[in-house]
Write a protein that holds these residues in place. Structure first.
Motif, PDB file in Angstrom:
ATOM      1  N   PHE A   1      -7.720  -1.254  -6.064  1.00 38.68           N
ATOM      2  CA  PHE A   1      -8.722  -1.835  -5.253  1.00 38.68           C
ATOM      3  C   PHE A   1      -8.648  -2.327  -3.940  1.00 38.68           C
ATOM      4  CE2 PHE A   1     -10.886  -1.319  -9.455  1.00 38.68           C
ATOM      5  CZ  PHE A   1     -12.323  -1.591  -9.061  1.00 38.68           C
ATOM      6  N   CYS A   2      -7.392  -3.049  -3.828  1.00 39.64           N
ATOM      7  CA  CYS A   2      -7.169  -3.453  -2.388  1.00 39.64           C
ATOM      8  C   CYS A   2      -6.903  -2.429  -1.477  1.00 39.64           C
ATOM      9  CB  CYS A   2      -5.756  -4.578  -2.633  1.00 39.64           C
ATOM     10  SG  CYS A   2      -5.979  -5.819  -3.387  1.00 39.64           S
ATOM     11  N   TYR A   3      -6.194  -1.307  -1.892  1.00 35.14           N
ATOM     12  CA  TYR A   3      -6.001  -0.260  -0.742  1.00 35.14           C
ATOM     13  C   TYR A   3      -7.264   0.452  -0.545  1.00 35.14           C
ATOM     14  CZ  TYR A   3      -4.269   3.960   1.198  1.00 35.14           C
ATOM     15  OH  TYR A   3      -4.094   4.884   1.990  1.00 35.14           O
ATOM     16  N   TRP A   4      -8.103   0.664  -1.490  1.00 39.00           N
ATOM     17  CA  TRP A   4      -9.348   1.368  -1.195  1.00 39.00           C
ATOM     18  C   TRP A   4     -10.133   0.503  -0.340  1.00 39.00           C
ATOM     19  CZ3 TRP A   4     -14.725   0.597  -1.463  1.00 39.00           C
ATOM     20  CH2 TRP A   4     -15.628   1.775  -1.365  1.00 39.00           C
ATOM     21  N   TYR A   5     -10.440  -0.918  -0.581  1.00 43.19           N
ATOM     22  CA  TYR A   5     -11.219  -2.027   0.208  1.00 43.19           C
ATOM     23  C   TYR A   5     -10.677  -1.985   1.677  1.00 43.19           C
ATOM     24  CZ  TYR A   5     -14.879  -3.343  -3.036  1.00 43.19           C
ATOM     25  OH  TYR A   5     -15.826  -3.398  -3.812  1.00 43.19           O
ATOM     26  N   LEU A   6      -9.357  -2.121   1.528  1.00 42.91           N
ATOM     27  CA  LEU A   6      -8.613  -2.202   2.796  1.00 42.91           C
ATOM     28  C   LEU A   6      -8.935  -0.909   3.705  1.00 42.91           C
ATOM     29  CD1 LEU A   6      -5.473  -4.391   1.944  1.00 42.91           C
ATOM     30  CD2 LEU A   6      -7.152  -5.159   3.760  1.00 42.91           C
ATOM     31  N   GLN A   7      -8.670   0.102   3.374  1.00 44.84           N
ATOM     32  CA  GLN A   7      -8.830   1.297   3.999  1.00 44.84           C
ATOM     33  C   GLN A   7     -10.369   1.756   4.559  1.00 44.84           C
ATOM     34  OE1 GLN A   7      -6.667   3.047   5.609  1.00 44.84           O
ATOM     35  NE2 GLN A   7      -4.827   2.765   4.806  1.00 44.84           N
ATOM     36  N   ARG A   8     -11.085   1.361   3.573  1.00 46.44           N
ATOM     37  CA  ARG A   8     -12.697   1.463   3.737  1.00 46.44           C
ATOM     38  C   ARG A   8     -13.224   0.701   4.586  1.00 46.44           C
ATOM     39  NH1 ARG A   8     -17.015   2.181   5.057  1.00 46.44           N
ATOM     40  NH2 ARG A   8     -18.814   2.353   3.738  1.00 46.44           N
ATOM     41  N   PHE A   9     -12.806  -0.691   4.588  1.00 45.96           N
ATOM     42  CA  PHE A   9     -13.625  -1.657   5.484  1.00 45.96           C
ATOM     43  C   PHE A   9     -12.616  -2.092   6.660  1.00 45.96           C
ATOM     44  CE2 PHE A   9     -15.635  -2.084   1.382  1.00 45.96           C
ATOM     45  CZ  PHE A   9     -16.921  -1.632   1.837  1.00 45.96           C
ATOM     46  N   ALA A  10     -11.295  -2.101   6.442  1.00 47.63           N
ATOM     47  CA  ALA A  10     -10.381  -2.806   7.683  1.00 47.63           C
ATOM     48  C   ALA A  10      -9.959  -1.513   8.504  1.00 47.63           C
ATOM     49  CB  ALA A  10      -9.456  -3.732   7.142  1.00 47.63           C
ATOM     50  N   GLY A  11     -10.017  -0.251   7.776  1.00 48.43           N
ATOM     51  CA  GLY A  11      -9.183   0.896   8.386  1.00 48.43           C
ATOM     52  C   GLY A  11      -7.668   0.825   8.490  1.00 48.43           C
ATOM     53  N   ARG A  12      -7.180  -0.026   7.631  1.00 44.74           N
ATOM     54  CA  ARG A  12      -5.610  -0.068   7.723  1.00 44.74           C
ATOM     55  C   ARG A  12      -4.878  -0.596   6.235  1.00 44.74           C
ATOM     56  NH1 ARG A  12      -7.649  -4.254  10.546  1.00 44.74           N
ATOM     57  NH2 ARG A  12      -6.712  -6.174  10.721  1.00 44.74           N
ATOM     58  N   TRP A  13      -3.823  -0.278   5.871  1.00 43.29           N
ATOM     59  CA  TRP A  13      -3.153  -0.814   4.988  1.00 43.29           C
ATOM     60  C   TRP A  13      -2.134  -1.679   5.452  1.00 43.29           C
ATOM     61  CZ3 TRP A  13      -3.296  -2.228   0.119  1.00 43.29           C
ATOM     62  CH2 TRP A  13      -2.266  -2.378  -0.776  1.00 43.29           C
ATOM     63  N   PRO A  14      -2.211  -3.010   5.703  1.00 39.27           N
ATOM     64  CA  PRO A  14      -1.019  -3.758   6.391  1.00 39.27           C
ATOM     65  C   PRO A  14       0.215  -4.085   5.756  1.00 39.27           C
ATOM     66  CG  PRO A  14      -2.623  -5.341   5.334  1.00 39.27           C
ATOM     67  CD  PRO A  14      -3.193  -3.847   5.108  1.00 39.27           C
TER      68      PRO A  14
END
Length: 160
Positions: free
Chosen positions: A110-123
């Protein structure tokens, strides 16, 4: 010398098994230095995704826990707002943040999907299994839901 690694444990609540058709409802993380000293936390409730539905198995889980269902709905923010704030929080930790995960939990998915989808990155610099900590003292943030696992459960048993 590479930057110091930091470890971020995370606990989520969702309304289904996979992101997209189902929503992330609560995101809570704790950050730790490599020596296990806690350095910060992040917590947010998220609004459901447009068009997402409550999965039948999640409905059964939440059915007898009305107060637990209502708690993540309080002060819920748009997913994009939370994803950007979370990515900024992770990046503000400095060092090389590593996402600590129990592979059987949906937290990292869920974290990966939401970060990629909405923030455009995996920090995060990478993933590490929860049991691989230097002293195994990392724990997810405490969960306020009465039917939830306790903070120490991540280290000792799979999530319920």
């Amino acid at each position: 010398m590479p930057p110091t690694s930091l470890y971020v444990t995370t606990h989520v609540h969702t309304d289904g098994p996979i992101p997209g058709p189902h929503s992330l409802l609560t995101l809570a993380s704790s950050a730790y230095r490599a020596d296990g000293v806690p350095i910060g936390t992040f917590t947010a409730n998220l609004r459901e995704l447009p068009g997402a539905t409550l999965h039948p198995s999640s409905l059964e889980t939440w059915r007898d826990r009305a107060e637990d269902w209502l708690w993540p709905r309080r002060a819920a923010r748009p997913p994009a707002q939370v994803a950007h704030a979370y990515a900024a929080w992770v990046e503000s930790l400095g060092g090389r943040p590593v996402f600590v995960t129990a592979p059987e939990d949906p937290d990292h998915l869920f974290c990966y999907w939401y970060l990629q989808r909405f923030a455009g990155r995996w920090p995060f610099a990478g993933l590490v299994p929860a049991s691989d900590g230097p002293d195994r003292s990392w724990s997810p943030p405490p969960c306020p839901l009465s039917g939830c696992r306790t903070a120490g459960d991540l280290r000792t048993a799979p999530a319920a």
